[in-house]
Design an enzyme around this catalytic site. Structure first.
Site, PDB file in Angstrom:
ATOM      1  CE  LYS A   1      -0.319  -0.066   5.046  1.00 58.12           C
ATOM      2  NZ  LYS A   1      -1.206  -0.092   6.224  1.00 58.12           N
TER       3      LYS A   1
ATOM      4  CE1 TYR B   1      13.654  32.003   3.149  1.00 55.83           C
ATOM      5  CE2 TYR B   1      13.769  29.614   2.935  1.00 55.83           C
ATOM      6  CZ  TYR B   1      13.565  30.866   2.373  1.00 55.83           C
ATOM      7  OH  TYR B   1      13.266  30.975   1.037  1.00 55.83           O
TER       8      TYR B   1
END
EC number: 5.1.1.1
Length: 358
Positions: A35, A255
């Site tokens: 899956k 940042y």
């Protein structure tokens, strides 16, 4: 030129891991769980590499149909079952098994007009309390399914463990006892064991095991490593250095100026970021493998890049490869630094990452 970033998938590692699990559960058939796009490794890639598996477990009907379209003939099982009555003719047409865990599914089966019966795995809630019929409901539900002409006989039986990845937790034993008492003497296959069950709880192995994460070379247990069980990482997440810069003590990077160098050093910028699925919350010190050694992430992970401290005497160059996790740097180790689980890391890669068989 090879694309980057890329997830290199090792077919030999996948095959090794299947062999290890077969050895662990030599009396069981293997339902390989593929899956979530084969846990991020590529659904058809994985299914083709694991073509000797006895069956495949999936979460969505669309995944099962993709496997059938790709030529996969093995048993397929929808682990969450079908969601709509219109799914049922597709299960019949493509020979797909389904889990049944809720009364609404039983009602749809009873009301459907089908050309042949559907193979059903009745899920018992033995203690996880997520999906499945409760012990109090079991006899009535089993009788309804037995009486339903749209359900193939025998009905198969399954449950799922809540704490199998905690080997010292006796709750798994409690769940096994609950399931075994309810299903004693009933016909059909039984499946209880996920990866942790197969590796740590041999009495849970049953007719089928349903390994997921272990097939990809990853241990299901926090603090453990797949290599401890003979498993080999199937994914190498690779990018490259796109800049190498001299950096002065006292200068920040990235940042928010989140990190400041305490001494002169050399920094490398790696072309991967949260836009590729690498977690933005990876803290300072999370390792990256560059030219045979671990180097720490510094500053914040940005959308397309992250920065590593290569060290003052580093000889690394633009174009050198950087391994974010894989054979030399276990994904379990990276996950522990970030405060998550390896499952999340491998399944959250975005389409910007090329997935290719190595």
């Amino acid at each position: 030129m090879k694309p980057f970033p890329r997830a290199e998938i090792s077919s030999s590692a996948l095959q090794n891991n299947l062999a290890v699990l077969r050895q662990q559960a030599s009396r069981s058939q293997v339902m390989a769980v593929v899956k979530a796009n084969g846990y991020g490794h590529g659904l058809l890639n994985v299914a083709n590499c694991l073509h000797t598996a006895d069956g495949f477990g999936l979460a969505r009907l669309e995944e099962a149909l993709e496997l059938r379209a790709g030529g996969v003939k093995a048993r397929l099982l929808l682990l969450e079952g079908f969601f709509r009555s219109t799914d049922l003719p597709l299960l019949v047409a493509h020979d797909i098994d389904t889990v049944v865990h809720h009364e609404s599914q039983i009602e749809m089966l009873e009301q459907a007009t089908l050309s042949k019966p559907v193979t059903v795995w009745l899920k018992v809630d033995s203690g996880m309390h997520r999906l499945g019929v409760t012990p109090e409901q079991f006899a009535q539900v089993y009788a309804r399914l037995t009486a339903c002409d749209n359900v193939a006989k025998p009905i198969h039986l399954m449950t799922h463990f809540a704490c199998a990845d905690e080997p010292e937790n006796n709750y798994t034993q409690v769940q096994m006892q609950t399931f075994n008492q309810l299903t004693a003497d009933l016909p059909g296959f039984r499946t209880l064991a996920n990866s942790a069950g197969a590796l740590y709880w041999p009495k849970s192995q049953g007719d089928w095991i349903r390994p997921g994460i272990a097939l990809y070379g990853v241990s299901p247990v926090t603090g453990d490593c797949g290599a401890n069980h003979g498993l080999i990482p199937a994914m190498n997440l690779v990018s490259r250095l796109i800049a190498v810069r001299d950096h002065k003590a006292g200068q920040p990077v990235g940042y928010g100026c989140y990190w400041t160098a305490k001494q002169d050093t050399r920094l490398g910028v790696v072309a991967i970021g949260y836009g590729d699925g690498y977690p933005r919350n990876a803290p300072e010190g999370t390792p990256v493998w560059v030219n045979g050694r671990r180097v720490p992430i510094v500053g914040r992970v940005s959308m397309d890049m992250l920065t590593v401290d290569l060290g003052a005497d580093a000889a690394d160059q633009v174009g050198d490869e950087a391994l974010l996790w894989g054979a030399a740097l276990p994904v379990e180790e990276v996950a522990e630094h970030i405060g998550t689980i390896a499952y999340e890391l491998v399944t959250k890669l975005t389409p910007r990452v090329a997935v290719c068989l190595a």
